[in-house]
Design an enzyme around this catalytic site. Structure first.
Site, PDB file in Angstrom:
ATOM      1  N   GLN B 126       0.830  -1.206   0.000  1.00 14.89           N
ATOM      2  CA  GLN B 126       0.000   0.000   0.000  1.00 14.89           C
ATOM      3  C   GLN B 126       0.863   1.255   0.000  1.00 14.89           C
ATOM      4  O   GLN B 126       1.694   1.428   0.894  1.00 14.89           O
ATOM      5  CB  GLN B 126      -0.877  -0.013   1.261  1.00 14.89           C
ATOM      6  CG  GLN B 126      -1.837   1.155   1.340  1.00 14.89           C
ATOM      7  CD  GLN B 126      -2.530   1.211   2.698  1.00 14.89           C
ATOM      8  OE1 GLN B 126      -1.899   1.069   3.740  1.00 14.89           O
ATOM      9  NE2 GLN B 126      -3.829   1.419   2.687  1.00 14.89           N
ATOM     10  N   GLY B 127       0.680   2.111  -1.004  1.00 15.41           N
ATOM     11  CA  GLY B 127       1.431   3.365  -1.085  1.00 15.41           C
ATOM     12  C   GLY B 127       0.556   4.546  -0.706  1.00 15.41           C
ATOM     13  O   GLY B 127       0.080   5.291  -1.577  1.00 15.41           O
ATOM     14  N   TYR B 128       0.337   4.715   0.573  1.00 19.22           N
ATOM     15  CA  TYR B 128      -0.512   5.800   1.056  1.00 19.22           C
ATOM     16  C   TYR B 128       0.317   6.858   1.793  1.00 19.22           C
ATOM     17  O   TYR B 128       0.494   7.968   1.327  1.00 19.22           O
ATOM     18  CB  TYR B 128      -1.571   5.250   2.021  1.00 19.22           C
ATOM     19  CG  TYR B 128      -2.851   4.808   1.370  1.00 19.22           C
ATOM     20  CD1 TYR B 128      -2.855   4.313   0.080  1.00 19.22           C
ATOM     21  CD2 TYR B 128      -4.061   4.882   2.044  1.00 19.22           C
ATOM     22  CE1 TYR B 128      -4.033   3.897  -0.518  1.00 19.22           C
ATOM     23  CE2 TYR B 128      -5.243   4.467   1.457  1.00 19.22           C
ATOM     24  CZ  TYR B 128      -5.227   3.975   0.180  1.00 19.22           C
ATOM     25  OH  TYR B 128      -6.394   3.574  -0.385  1.00 19.22           O
ATOM     26  N   GLU B 244     -10.418  -1.761   5.435  1.00 21.77           N
ATOM     27  CA  GLU B 244      -9.276  -1.952   6.329  1.00 21.77           C
ATOM     28  C   GLU B 244      -9.775  -2.091   7.767  1.00 21.77           C
ATOM     29  O   GLU B 244      -9.136  -2.701   8.601  1.00 21.77           O
ATOM     30  CB  GLU B 244      -8.310  -0.768   6.211  1.00 21.77           C
ATOM     31  CG  GLU B 244      -7.008  -0.976   6.938  1.00 21.77           C
ATOM     32  CD  GLU B 244      -6.047   0.208   6.795  1.00 21.77           C
ATOM     33  OE1 GLU B 244      -4.923   0.076   7.247  1.00 21.77           O
ATOM     34  OE2 GLU B 244      -6.431   1.239   6.214  1.00 21.77           O
ATOM     35  N   GLU B 383      -6.023   8.810  17.901  1.00 23.26           N
ATOM     36  CA  GLU B 383      -6.429  10.221  17.998  1.00 23.26           C
ATOM     37  C   GLU B 383      -7.378  10.574  16.843  1.00 23.26           C
ATOM     38  O   GLU B 383      -8.381  11.262  17.035  1.00 23.26           O
ATOM     39  CB  GLU B 383      -5.198  11.134  17.961  1.00 23.26           C
ATOM     40  CG  GLU B 383      -4.342  11.072  19.211  1.00 23.26           C
ATOM     41  CD  GLU B 383      -3.575   9.764  19.365  1.00 23.26           C
ATOM     42  OE1 GLU B 383      -3.206   9.157  18.333  1.00 23.26           O
ATOM     43  OE2 GLU B 383      -3.346   9.329  20.501  1.00 23.26           O
TER      44      GLU B 383
END
Lengths: 377, 396
Positions: B126-128, B244, B383
């Protein structure tokens, strides 16, 4: 009432802080962590030359300090810089046991310890003793003029570098009796001594140590036969003060790194330290830090008192710091986010030092129970 | 109100149990139980075993070759698999990218990539996240500029989990820098063998090379690798994130962790008695178990709503926060439970080629405690989750 350091201790703090800021950078330390020996000989010599080891011994022992507040002054700085060199093992534990029990010939070794040319290790904990100081199952049997040692010791810090291992073994009594425990000064090259060394999670090295019919002359015994426990308890008390101060120093670094990160890390177009949710949590860390500082002062101020008062304050300090240090370590990582999870970032090492403190000479719960027992006494 | 599984669900659970008993290789469950690192081949082996049974693509619709399990079935499998110490299914291709392709991808993309995911031909990462775009993902800067029938990609991704094994990466890239951040992002599929891509490992604080940095320098990506429409990537990414967040509570992991903790606490001695009989330790253990019992039911309540067709709302954020706190607390207690043997660095035992130092269960506990600090950081930090809950409930 005066909570300031004496001039001598202030000078020691200043010079040690400058030395470590200059010489003990993250890069240097990461190289030390990767090294075979897990420590730097140059740094050790530097610390000795600076008088850091001498500050942990009294004048009678060849040093110029040795009180509780000398220990906390040194170890707070070591903690701030995440120092992994074995000051606790060679100077506090090893040094104090020899100083307390040694005859003249044995005391003469302290000069080499203070000079930085001799390392020591305290081989006491055993595979199933956990944190119980009196649980000693290794045996010492008199055989003519010789002593024969058999047994196993667990997670003996600094064992591979030590010139002598100070080994506890039982000469009489049941497995967890206070009476009957003796200490022996065992040369590292003794036949029948086996070390299996490994790195520690928070830096430095330790070993599993075994003794198989290890023969020693009786003259290697430290003090009287079977009577070593009070000296062990006193040396471990000093070690607990040192560990508490080291955790305090590490907490100072963790809170400072967190403050700096909160003020510089930009997300959503502003520094994340402008979010009130994080400001409050950072404030809680500082509140806990000051609680920890006071607990260290309480413990150090009672180190020279009688064993009951001393141990009560030390149990209190280790319990409080166990709780506050975990909060500071975990909150620092959480507020940094991913960057704190990387090995090369300063906070990762500091957090590991903080958390691993909880595994030497008793964790938070152990010290809570000690406190309850000592309060009732 | 009925807290029990239906007869059909119980039958399904028995089927899952016998499958795990018969098909889960002991070498793999031993590794998982001991906390040893799983290699690429280990994970691929488990994927292939699941795929042979038709249970790999659990959440895919039948038309794409999936098992089309409902939320309760998936939950039963996840819990049983965790309790049996099965390897975790690597989600990137299977449950993160695939649902996006199934909903937004072209027919050609679906026909090409989906069977390859099922068969284990591609390993996706995953390239996030980027160095400057973590919680604030929409601020990402990796740039893709259209030139003829290619995009030219420049920039950097980070925290790329298991990227060292991957041959493919799905990326969020900026295709329009002049509009509102969320409106200028596209979703690209990139072959990791393309010239100009460099993968550098990041060593985590427990010593493991689990995540990576991925650098892109003038990387040419064919336009047919764009998913859906240009500048609509944020919509697809948000859709992906809802996937996810399934199994976000990690109830199975916590139950397995609690079992391990109890097993250790029965062996470890404290003051001459088993640690599990120590009142302070027992109290800590009981508290986390009580929390877990309640959370497991919260999880089932939400799963049951989802199986009835309701979209998960703030509840998935709540489960992420509570679930990670519980898992981290179990990790903390387990680290404490092993006493001084938490101190040795387990590099040798993690590689499985040396005798452990101390009891065999002790070695990985500090590493797992530190490694799992990530649980409350990744996938939308706790958070961010708390922010979502407040925003949904209070507006703004």
């Amino acid at each position: 009432m005066d909570f300031n350091l004496t001039d001598e201790r202030q000078m020691l703090q200043d010079s040690l802080r400058r030395y470590l800021a200059d010489k003990y950078t993250t890069k240097v330390r990461n190289e030390i962590l990767e090294s075979e020996t897990g420590m730097s000989g140059a740094i050790w010599t530097g610390l000795a030359d600076l008088g850091v080891i001498g500050a942990l011994f009294t004048e009678a022992q060849g040093g110029f300090g040795g009180a509780g507040f000398d220990i906390t002054t040194v170890f707070e700085e070591l903690g701030r810089a995440g120092v992994v060199e074995p000051m606790l093992d060679s100077a506090i534990l090893g040094g104090r046991l020899i100083a307390a029990l040694g005859d003249d010939a044995q005391q003469a070794l302290l000069g080499d310890v203070i000079g930085g040319t001799l390392h020591l290790a305290f081989a006491h904990g055993e595979p199933t003793s956990r944190y119980d100081l009196s649980r000693v199952q290794a045996t010492a049997v008199q055989n003519g003029d010789d002593i024969v040692l058999n047994g196993r010791k667990a997670v003996v810090a600094n064992a591979e570098a030590a010139g002598y291992l100070i080994v506890s073994a039982r000469e009489s009594g049941a497995a967890d009796d206070v009476d009957g425990i003796s200490l022996f000064l065992v040369p590292a090259d003794s036949a029948g001594l086996t070390l299996r060394g490994y790195p520690l999670f928070a830096g430095g090295r330790a070993a599993e140590v075994s003794f198989d019919d290890l023969h020693l002359p009786s003259s290697t015994r430290l003090g009287a036969a079977g009577a070593a426990y009070p000296a062990i308890a006193a040396a471990v008390a000093a070690a607990n003060v040192a560990l508490a101060a080291e955790a305090l120093g590490a907490m100072e670094t963790a809170t400072e790194l967190t403050r700096s990160y909160l003020m510089t890390r930009q997300q959503f177009g502003r520094p994340i330290g402008t979010f009130q949710a994080l400001q409050h949590r950072y404030s809680d860390m500082l509140i806990e830090l000051e609680q920890a500082r006071s607990a260290v002062i309480n413990a150090a101020g009672h180190l020279e008192r009688d064993a009951q008062q001393r141990d009560l304050q030390i149990a209190a300090a280790r319990n409080l710091i166990g709780r506050s240090a975990r909060l500071v370590a975990e909150e620092s990582i959480q507020m940094h986010g991913g960057i704190a999870m990387t090995q090369e970032y300063e906070l990762a090492h500091i957090a590991k030092r903080i958390v691993m403190t909880d595994h030497r000479f008793g964790d938070t719960d152990y010290h809570l129970e000690r406190f309850i027992a000592l309060s009732a006494a | 109100m009925d807290l029990s599984y239906s007869p059909e669900e119980l039958a399904f659970r028995d089927e899952v149990r016998s499958f795990l008993r018969d098909e889960l290789p002991k070498e793999l469950s031993d590794k998982v139980r001991s906390g040893a690192e799983l290699g690429k081949a280990d994970i691929e082996r488990w994927h292939a075993i699941l795929n042979a049974r038709g249970w790999f693509a659990q959440n895919w619709p039948k038309e794409f070759g999936g098992a089309a399990w409902n939320a309760v079935q998936r939950h039963i499998f996840e819990e049983e698999a965790a309790m049996a110490d099965a390897p975790r299914i690597v989600p990137f291709g299977l449950s993160m990218l695939a649902p996006v392709l199934q909903k937004f991808g072209s027919k050609a993309q679906q026909d090409h990539y989906l069977p390859r995911i099922l068969n284990g031909d591609d390993w996706w990462c995953q390239g996030y996240s980027e160095p400057g775009a973590g919680s604030d993902l929409a601020s990402l800067k990796t740039r893709a500029v259209r030139e003829g029938d290619h995009y030219i990609v420049n920039g950097q991704k980070t925290w790329t989990t298991l990227g060292q094994h991957a041959n493919m990466i799905f990326c969020l890239v900026r295709t329009d820098p002049d509009v509102k951040q969320q409106a200028g992002i596209s979703f690209l599929l990139i072959d990791m063998d393309t010239p100009g891509i460099e993968v550098r490992p990041i060593i985590l604080l427990d010593g493991t090379p689990e995540v990576n940095e991925v650098f892109f320098k003038d990387v040419k990506v064919p336009v047919e690798n764009l998913v859906g429409e240009e500048n609509k990537g944020w919509t697809y990414a948000k859709y992906l994130l809802t996937h996810e967040r399934t199994n976000i509570a990690g109830v199975g992991f916590s139950r397995a962790g609690l079992d391990t903790l109890k097993r250790i606490a029965r062996i470890e001695m404290s003051g001459g008695r088993p640690l599990i009989e120590n009142p302070h330790f027992a109290a800590r253990l009981a508290k986390v178990e009580i929390d877990l019992m309640a959370m497991a039911t919260t999880n089932l309540r939400i799963i049951s709503q989802a199986a009835g067709g309701a979209a998960p709302g703030v509840e998935s954020s709540m489960l992420k926060v509570k679930g990670t706190i519980i898992r981290q607390e179990i990790n903390d207690l387990t680290r404490r439970a092993v006493g001084p043997y938490a101190m040795p660095f387990p590099s040798e035992t993690l590689e499985g080629n040396n005798d452990p130092v101390g009891p065999d269960y002790a070695g990985p506990q500090s590493a797992q405690y530190f490694n799992n600090r990530k649980l409350s950081i990744f996938g939308g930090s706790n958070e961010i989750q708390r922010g979502i809950i407040a925003k949904v409930k209070m507006g703004g």
